[in-house]
Design a protein around this motif. Sequence first.
Motif, PDB file in Angstrom:
ATOM      1  N   PRO A  74      75.208 -46.774  52.714  1.00 35.82           N
ATOM      2  CA  PRO A  74      76.628 -47.053  52.453  1.00 35.82           C
ATOM      3  C   PRO A  74      76.943 -47.508  51.023  1.00 35.82           C
ATOM      4  O   PRO A  74      77.990 -47.145  50.475  1.00 35.82           O
ATOM      5  CB  PRO A  74      76.982 -48.139  53.482  1.00 35.82           C
ATOM      6  CG  PRO A  74      75.725 -48.508  54.187  1.00 35.82           C
ATOM      7  CD  PRO A  74      74.756 -47.398  53.973  1.00 35.82           C
ATOM      8  N   CYS A  90      77.130 -44.277  48.875  1.00 36.52           N
ATOM      9  CA  CYS A  90      77.949 -43.098  49.193  1.00 36.52           C
ATOM     10  C   CYS A  90      79.209 -43.019  48.337  1.00 36.52           C
ATOM     11  O   CYS A  90      79.789 -41.947  48.214  1.00 36.52           O
ATOM     12  CB  CYS A  90      78.220 -42.980  50.690  1.00 36.52           C
ATOM     13  SG  CYS A  90      79.079 -44.333  51.426  1.00 36.52           S
ATOM     14  N   LEU A 105      77.456 -49.374  57.498  1.00 32.31           N
ATOM     15  CA  LEU A 105      78.628 -49.935  56.824  1.00 32.31           C
ATOM     16  C   LEU A 105      78.266 -51.268  56.184  1.00 32.31           C
ATOM     17  O   LEU A 105      77.433 -52.012  56.721  1.00 32.31           O
ATOM     18  CB  LEU A 105      79.770 -50.160  57.827  1.00 32.31           C
ATOM     19  CG  LEU A 105      80.313 -48.924  58.569  1.00 32.31           C
ATOM     20  CD1 LEU A 105      81.304 -49.366  59.651  1.00 32.31           C
ATOM     21  CD2 LEU A 105      80.978 -47.942  57.607  1.00 32.31           C
ATOM     22  N   SER A 125      81.140 -49.256  47.714  1.00 32.72           N
ATOM     23  CA  SER A 125      81.764 -47.974  48.054  1.00 32.72           C
ATOM     24  C   SER A 125      83.028 -48.262  48.852  1.00 32.72           C
ATOM     25  O   SER A 125      83.030 -49.163  49.689  1.00 32.72           O
ATOM     26  CB  SER A 125      80.830 -47.134  48.934  1.00 32.72           C
ATOM     27  OG  SER A 125      79.530 -47.077  48.399  1.00 32.72           O
ATOM     28  N   GLN A 185      82.644 -45.032  53.259  1.00 32.98           N
ATOM     29  CA  GLN A 185      81.490 -45.462  54.056  1.00 32.98           C
ATOM     30  C   GLN A 185      81.623 -44.981  55.508  1.00 32.98           C
ATOM     31  O   GLN A 185      80.647 -44.499  56.103  1.00 32.98           O
ATOM     32  CB  GLN A 185      81.373 -46.989  54.071  1.00 32.98           C
ATOM     33  CG  GLN A 185      81.075 -47.615  52.718  1.00 32.98           C
ATOM     34  CD  GLN A 185      80.813 -49.117  52.859  1.00 32.98           C
ATOM     35  OE1 GLN A 185      80.212 -49.581  53.825  1.00 32.98           O
ATOM     36  NE2 GLN A 185      81.272 -49.885  51.881  1.00 32.98           N
TER      37      GLN A 185
END
Length: 258
Positions: free
Chosen positions: A66, A69, A97, A104, A109
């Motif tokens: 996460p 990303c 998450l 992010s 996420q």
Amino acid sequence: MASLFDTHAHLDHDSFESDRDDVIRRAHEAGVVTMIAMGVDVASSQAAIALAGKNPGIYAAVGIQPNYCGQAQAADWDRVLELCVQPGVVAIGETGLDRYWDHSPFDVQQDYFDRHLRLAQERDLPFVVHTRECDADVLDMLRAARNHGELRGVMHSFTSTEETAGECVALGLHLSFAGMVTFTKSAELRRVAASLPADRILLESDSPYLSPHPLRGKRNEPANVVHTARVLAEARGVPLEDFAAQTTANARRLFRLC
Ligand SMILES: [Zn+2]
């Protein structure tokens, strides 16, 4: 003693650059004969596959964590789709998450977590979940994923409550414990670990992070899961030998290495 299985190690991490072979050798000497090298982005997923290719007992997980990303490009996800069918890949992740780091955007996420869960179900591979300050959001998405297929996966470095643990077990998931469970202040977490069904508990180092007591603060490596295993076995009131055999059997079943 029965061999140990480190289900989560960042073996590609820069901090292992100068002595990675020694780290792997020390793991073997400590009885940690199987390890999963985790991917956090495309480059580390590729590195994990390469490590799996040249080291017996090392397997790879591929995915975009996460916190990574937010920087991922569309082509990166296409690469994950290609990498997940490579030899040595036994899991999708890590995914999940994270509200703690906030690297992010949260909707990005969630989108990636959903993609990873669907990919794992499509490929019939287990997934590896990272969660930080996001229990309710993660459980919501896992329940939604449960509606479109079986859930086969692990909550990595579990540090949450007994209630969350119970929900994860009810969803069919495994829970993996890292060095945190050995810390003096973690009595409550040890109680949660002690309450789990024996067939759902896993061990991990999360190397190079989260060194267990008494090595706290030092670079962590897979050999150190022995300390975590000892503390968990004691908390559960079982001999270390039995706990090692049980957690290794659990991991081999989850990652289909039987
Ligand atoms: Zn990790």
